[in-house]
Design an enzyme around this catalytic site. Sequence first.
Site, PDB file in Angstrom:
ATOM      1  CB  CYS A 255       0.642  -6.582 -32.221  1.00 23.77           C
ATOM      2  SG  CYS A 255       2.424  -6.743 -32.374  1.00 23.77           S
TER       3      CYS A 255
ATOM      4  CG  HIS B 139       4.192 -11.026 -31.602  1.00 28.00           C
ATOM      5  ND1 HIS B 139       4.092  -9.764 -32.146  1.00 28.00           N
ATOM      6  CD2 HIS B 139       5.516 -11.226 -31.378  1.00 28.00           C
ATOM      7  CE1 HIS B 139       5.293  -9.234 -32.260  1.00 28.00           C
ATOM      8  NE2 HIS B 139       6.184 -10.098 -31.803  1.00 28.00           N
TER       9      HIS B 139
END
Length: 556
Positions: free
Chosen positions: A138, A195
């Site tokens: 990710c 993130h």
Amino acid sequence: MSTNGARKSGSDRGMPDRRSLLLGGSALACMAPFGALRAQPGGTTPRNPFDLTVQAAPHLEPVIPRPAQEQAAADKLAALRARTGRPPNILIFLVDDMGWGDVGAFGGGLLIGAPTPHIDALAAGGLKLLSTYSQPTCTPTRAALMTGRIPVRSGLNRPLLSGERYKVNPWADEVTAARLLSDAGYTTALSGKWHLGEGEGLYPHQVGYDEYYGILTVISEMSQQVDGRLYPDLVLRPDRLNAIRSIAPAHITRGIKGGEIGIDRATRTIDELSRIDQHFADFSEGFIRRQAEAKNPFYLIHSFGRLHNDTYPAPGYAGKSPAGFPHRDAIIEVDDIVGRLMRVLRETGQEENTLVFFTSDNGGNEDLWPDSSYQPFRGGKGTTWEGGVRVPGIASWPGMIRAGRISDGLFDLCDLFNTAVALAGQEGKISPDRYIDGVDQSSFLLADDGASRRDAVFMYRENQVTALRWMEYKVHFMVFQNETVRRNLDASTLTPVGQSPWVFNLYMDPKEQASQGHSRFEWGLPQVSARLNRHLATFERFPAKDLGLAKRPGGG
């Protein structure tokens, strides 16, 4: 440490040189001599008929020129601008860990017990991209999408874990599409999962987003602090729980450009955690409505917390899917949110002036089976098999993208950077001091018979190039081998191939089961070698960055 990404050599920066990126000792070494065509008598080198690309500048990825479709796209955009008086909005739906086959339009939906009528309608009304590629995990994909640069260049080449901090601020010399568009008068926002760093100088509203609302980490980093059933060794040990909460707090946060980061709400219970995607949807709806009232163009990344583990159905969604499993219930919730935000675009009269792109940040996570995503390919999240990096891609724009189109043309999520910047008319603002791997694909999307301008997709495991896609061929220089079934993340090894790269014709062998590189692709190996050598040569002028994220000595 210098971080301008343009001046020092790779060895000076502590990164492997371009040949070590070839995974020394692998089949690539023997391919190197085939990288160029043999010179003809008289000292001239003929143009390679297999290479149609043109490189506009040293810092830009070579592209395949498509003059007719580029003109058709330019005409459409000019007509739209004349009608609306402003540049188009851009809305990117970015799902976490959605497999290529989860969506009905890509073969899943009701077949896997999770109908997706709203996403399917998006695909039917626009362009379905069968060969869209992400990074294997990710954080790297999110960095690539926002900067147009493969993660080995920015150093954002793997996900951060609990309490980790960068030794070097990756954003000190990276430029996001959000920043370029904000400078051009767009209102930019990120809703949902970030993130990409925590700490001063690392927050979304400090790297180009005018507004941010979401989580700085990932759902599993939050669920491990609240679910005593899954994590009793942490949750039921007060000293450990307090320690992890002190270094990785589980909050929904928010920020405005120029302001401080703030806590919007804590997520200290499973019930609170189950609602986070609904909170993200509330923010995105409000943002879209506010921009409609302000008559201001916007750039919004709606970044779902779903479908990452651990999955806790929001109120009203438990058992809502025919399958009844939490992951399938989460797919239903994602689809409903897509439908909700598309309705807002229509209600506010903005749908015809908004490019919508739907995708996932990597392939589905097979390690979580049976409550996990689906893809009809080999491997999953964490690998560069098709199952790990081939993701759903949908582009929709009523009146601009012809409905019902389907293409297998190559599209790398890096391309969203260049495409967004081009649609905003800001391509001239891309700095030449860093290499951009993305390609402007606006003409591919907008021309009624548009074709991809991308020649190849390069795939990495952190700082190691492992594979590439060229035409319908997938070529592996290193392969992920599972020690246990469906353990792509938790029990796999990365292994150099032998004498020949592993080659798969994805039309004939989409599951990548039987390599036929030496027997059926000898004609193509020199072409692959030439592209790889050209790609790796870019690091000599534009070195990779080291953020101190290596997991072990010598590892990336």
